[in-house]
Design a protein around this motif. Structure first.
Motif, PDB file in Angstrom:
ATOM      1  N   VAL A 255       0.846  -1.197   0.000  1.00 52.35           N
ATOM      2  CA  VAL A 255       0.000   0.000   0.000  1.00 52.35           C
ATOM      3  C   VAL A 255       0.884   1.250   0.000  1.00 52.35           C
ATOM      4  O   VAL A 255       0.626   2.216  -0.712  1.00 52.35           O
ATOM      5  CB  VAL A 255      -0.953   0.007   1.217  1.00 52.35           C
ATOM      6  N   GLY A 256       1.969   1.207   0.787  1.00 51.59           N
ATOM      7  CA  GLY A 256       2.895   2.333   0.840  1.00 51.59           C
ATOM      8  C   GLY A 256       3.604   2.573  -0.479  1.00 51.59           C
ATOM      9  O   GLY A 256       3.948   3.711  -0.819  1.00 51.59           O
ATOM     10  N   ALA A 257       3.825   1.516  -1.248  1.00 45.33           N
ATOM     11  CA  ALA A 257       4.487   1.658  -2.547  1.00 45.33           C
ATOM     12  C   ALA A 257       3.679   2.531  -3.487  1.00 45.33           C
ATOM     13  O   ALA A 257       4.242   3.235  -4.336  1.00 45.33           O
ATOM     14  CB  ALA A 257       4.705   0.279  -3.180  1.00 45.33           C
ATOM     15  N   GLU A 258       2.365   2.508  -3.355  1.00 54.36           N
ATOM     16  CA  GLU A 258       1.503   3.292  -4.243  1.00 54.36           C
ATOM     17  C   GLU A 258       1.092   4.634  -3.655  1.00 54.36           C
ATOM     18  O   GLU A 258       0.749   5.555  -4.390  1.00 54.36           O
ATOM     19  CB  GLU A 258       0.230   2.507  -4.562  1.00 54.36           C
ATOM     20  N   ASN A 259       1.095   4.733  -2.336  1.00 52.16           N
ATOM     21  CA  ASN A 259       0.526   5.902  -1.679  1.00 52.16           C
ATOM     22  C   ASN A 259       1.517   6.645  -0.792  1.00 52.16           C
ATOM     23  O   ASN A 259       1.113   7.464   0.022  1.00 52.16           O
ATOM     24  CB  ASN A 259      -0.678   5.473  -0.823  1.00 52.16           C
ATOM     25  N   GLY A 260       2.789   6.373  -0.929  1.00 52.30           N
ATOM     26  CA  GLY A 260       3.784   7.024  -0.091  1.00 52.30           C
ATOM     27  C   GLY A 260       5.165   6.491  -0.391  1.00 52.30           C
ATOM     28  O   GLY A 260       5.622   6.538  -1.527  1.00 52.30           O
ATOM     29  N   GLU A 261       5.809   5.921   0.614  1.00 51.23           N
ATOM     30  CA  GLU A 261       7.128   5.333   0.392  1.00 51.23           C
ATOM     31  C   GLU A 261       7.469   4.361   1.509  1.00 51.23           C
ATOM     32  O   GLU A 261       6.851   4.367   2.582  1.00 51.23           O
ATOM     33  CB  GLU A 261       8.199   6.415   0.298  1.00 51.23           C
ATOM     34  N   VAL A 262       8.456   3.534   1.231  1.00 48.66           N
ATOM     35  CA  VAL A 262       8.931   2.539   2.191  1.00 48.66           C
ATOM     36  C   VAL A 262      10.439   2.717   2.342  1.00 48.66           C
ATOM     37  O   VAL A 262      11.158   2.823   1.345  1.00 48.66           O
ATOM     38  CB  VAL A 262       8.617   1.104   1.705  1.00 48.66           C
ATOM     39  N   THR A 263      10.899   2.767   3.588  1.00 55.22           N
ATOM     40  CA  THR A 263      12.331   2.882   3.837  1.00 55.22           C
ATOM     41  C   THR A 263      12.752   1.837   4.864  1.00 55.22           C
ATOM     42  O   THR A 263      11.934   1.330   5.639  1.00 55.22           O
ATOM     43  CB  THR A 263      12.717   4.278   4.367  1.00 55.22           C
ATOM     44  N   GLY A 264      14.029   1.528   4.850  1.00 56.02           N
ATOM     45  CA  GLY A 264      14.548   0.562   5.802  1.00 56.02           C
ATOM     46  C   GLY A 264      15.976   0.873   6.173  1.00 56.02           C
ATOM     47  O   GLY A 264      16.668   1.638   5.476  1.00 56.02           O
ATOM     48  N   LYS A 265      16.428   0.307   7.285  1.00 56.13           N
ATOM     49  CA  LYS A 265      17.814   0.422   7.714  1.00 56.13           C
ATOM     50  C   LYS A 265      18.314  -0.975   8.058  1.00 56.13           C
ATOM     51  O   LYS A 265      17.649  -1.715   8.787  1.00 56.13           O
ATOM     52  CB  LYS A 265      17.935   1.337   8.938  1.00 56.13           C
ATOM     53  N   SER A 266      19.464  -1.320   7.511  1.00 56.19           N
ATOM     54  CA  SER A 266      20.034  -2.632   7.796  1.00 56.19           C
ATOM     55  C   SER A 266      21.513  -2.484   8.133  1.00 56.19           C
ATOM     56  O   SER A 266      22.116  -1.440   7.872  1.00 56.19           O
ATOM     57  CB  SER A 266      19.868  -3.564   6.595  1.00 56.19           C
ATOM     58  N   ILE A 267      22.068  -3.521   8.719  1.00 54.54           N
ATOM     59  CA  ILE A 267      23.481  -3.532   9.058  1.00 54.54           C
ATOM     60  C   ILE A 267      24.218  -4.400   8.038  1.00 54.54           C
ATOM     61  O   ILE A 267      23.890  -5.569   7.849  1.00 54.54           O
ATOM     62  CB  ILE A 267      23.726  -4.067  10.477  1.00 54.54           C
ATOM     63  N   VAL A 268      25.188  -3.793   7.366  1.00 55.05           N
ATOM     64  CA  VAL A 268      26.004  -4.488   6.371  1.00 55.05           C
ATOM     65  C   VAL A 268      27.462  -4.334   6.760  1.00 55.05           C
ATOM     66  O   VAL A 268      27.988  -3.224   6.791  1.00 55.05           O
ATOM     67  CB  VAL A 268      25.762  -3.931   4.951  1.00 55.05           C
ATOM     68  N   ASN A 269      28.103  -5.448   7.079  1.00 57.31           N
ATOM     69  CA  ASN A 269      29.517  -5.430   7.501  1.00 57.31           C
ATOM     70  C   ASN A 269      29.752  -4.453   8.642  1.00 57.31           C
ATOM     71  O   ASN A 269      30.733  -3.705   8.664  1.00 57.31           O
ATOM     72  CB  ASN A 269      30.424  -5.079   6.313  1.00 57.31           C
ATOM     73  N   GLY A 270      28.803  -4.442   9.582  1.00 60.83           N
ATOM     74  CA  GLY A 270      28.941  -3.602  10.762  1.00 60.83           C
ATOM     75  C   GLY A 270      28.563  -2.150  10.566  1.00 60.83           C
ATOM     76  O   GLY A 270      28.662  -1.346  11.496  1.00 60.83           O
ATOM     77  N   VAL A 271      28.124  -1.783   9.361  1.00 57.85           N
ATOM     78  CA  VAL A 271      27.773  -0.388   9.062  1.00 57.85           C
ATOM     79  C   VAL A 271      26.280  -0.282   8.737  1.00 57.85           C
ATOM     80  O   VAL A 271      25.739  -1.122   8.008  1.00 57.85           O
ATOM     81  CB  VAL A 271      28.589   0.143   7.857  1.00 57.85           C
ATOM     82  N   GLN A 272      25.613   0.745   9.269  1.00 53.97           N
ATOM     83  CA  GLN A 272      24.194   0.947   8.972  1.00 53.97           C
ATOM     84  C   GLN A 272      24.023   1.502   7.565  1.00 53.97           C
ATOM     85  O   GLN A 272      24.666   2.478   7.182  1.00 53.97           O
ATOM     86  CB  GLN A 272      23.568   1.911   9.972  1.00 53.97           C
ATOM     87  N   VAL A 273      23.150   0.869   6.795  1.00 49.80           N
ATOM     88  CA  VAL A 273      22.873   1.271   5.421  1.00 49.80           C
ATOM     89  C   VAL A 273      21.399   1.629   5.286  1.00 49.80           C
ATOM     90  O   VAL A 273      20.527   0.881   5.756  1.00 49.80           O
ATOM     91  CB  VAL A 273      23.236   0.151   4.422  1.00 49.80           C
ATOM     92  N   ASP A 274      21.119   2.781   4.678  1.00 45.46           N
ATOM     93  CA  ASP A 274      19.733   3.215   4.460  1.00 45.46           C
ATOM     94  C   ASP A 274      19.236   2.733   3.100  1.00 45.46           C
ATOM     95  O   ASP A 274      19.986   2.707   2.119  1.00 45.46           O
ATOM     96  CB  ASP A 274      19.636   4.736   4.517  1.00 45.46           C
TER      97      ASP A 274
END
Length: 290
Positions: free
Chosen positions: A228-247
């Motif tokens: 629903v967010g894909a059509e009416n807004g946006e989706v974001t996430g944060k993950s840890i990759v090799n010890g670094v936070q990636v947006d």
């Protein structure tokens, strides 16, 4: 043998408030008749310059506004132009340079407008179209009849699924501006609209975070909410990759269909309408699952 021509098509999701007549053909027709041109970046402007309400087919025109009174460059002398030469320049006040045209097609049923983002070796970014609607829909003549109409580029469903499935996902944020559930949308969009309407809200935001080393494991509801967010807004996430936070974000990732064709065998408009139909069908299918 001629080189195949490339065409790309994306879409914008339009939502008229529930307390106003949801006449999407009338909305686009009024934007066209009002001759509203919007600056989208630099010296580039976009306007709707053709619209046929019976077919839903229209044209976005992109053109440039140039400062005629500014300084000019002389390619022959390779330096500033002499005033005498500049005085010889005469451009009618009603003409603008760098015109390029892009087809669009409105699906009234799906309240989705599909448009060319690349065609005839020219590009029209999805972000520019979103900026056009963001400003044009705030024109007084539009607001007085249709209220606060929302317009969001349909984001990449694949990118949404990629974010949800990220290993070591630490945060998932879903932003939903008022959706427009109808007979081809799911119950979740309807519940979000009802919740916002009851509280006079314009935007629903849901954030889920995890401090666990294993990260988030989004459930079925979160996955549907993200669509629903894909059509009416946006989706974001944060993950840890090799010890670094990636947006991660869907903001610059529109859903699109891409194809090539031989201009000796099929014309551009026919090819565009084929791809537009394919994209709208895919959007309807996604909605059916939420």
């Amino acid at each position: 043998m001629p080189r195949p021509s490339k065409i790309e098509v994306s879409a914008v999701n339009l939502r008229i408030p529930a307390d106003k007549p949801r006449d999407y053909v009338g909305l686009i027709e009024q934007l066209f008749e009002a001759r509203i041109a919007i600056k989208v970046y630099g010296d580039s402007f976009i306007a709707i310059t053709q619209f046929h309400k019976e077919s839903g087919l229209g044209v976005f025109s992109k053109y440039s506004e140039i400062d005629i009174d500014g300084s000019w460059f002389d390619l022959e002398d390779f330096g500033p132009a002499e005033q005498g030469k500049v005085d010889e320049v005469s451009i009618p006040d009603n003409l603008r340079p760098n015109l390029s045209a892009f087809y669009f097609e409105l699906s009234e049923e799906a309240h989705v407008l599909a448009f060319e983002t690349y065609s005839e070796s020219k590009g029209l970014s999805a972000r520019s179209v979103e900026k056009y609607f963001g400003a044009a829909l705030r024109h007084s003549s539009i607001v007085s009849k249709f209220g606060r109409v929302e317009a969001d580029i349909v984001k990449s469903y694949g990118e949404v699924e990629r974010i949800i499935g990220l290993p070591n996902l630490k945060e998932l944020k879903i932003v939903i501006r008022r959706p427009n559930p109808d007979d081809i949308s799911g119950d979740l969009a309807a519940r979000i609209e009802d919740r916002l309407s009851e509280q006079n809200g314009e935007e629903y935001v849901e954030i889920t975070r995890s401090k666990d080393d294993k990260g988030l494991k989004p459930n079925d509801r979160s996955k549907k909410l993200a669509i629903v967010g894909a059509e009416n807004g946006e989706v974001t996430g944060k993950s840890i990759v090799n010890g670094v936070q990636v947006d991660h974000t869907t903001k610059e990732k529109p859903e699109k269909v891409v194809d090539t064709y031989n201009k000796d065998e099929v014309d551009t408009r026919t090819m565009f309408r084929k791809l537009a139909g394919r994209l709208v069908k895919a959007i309807k299918q996604r909605r059916a699952t939420t």
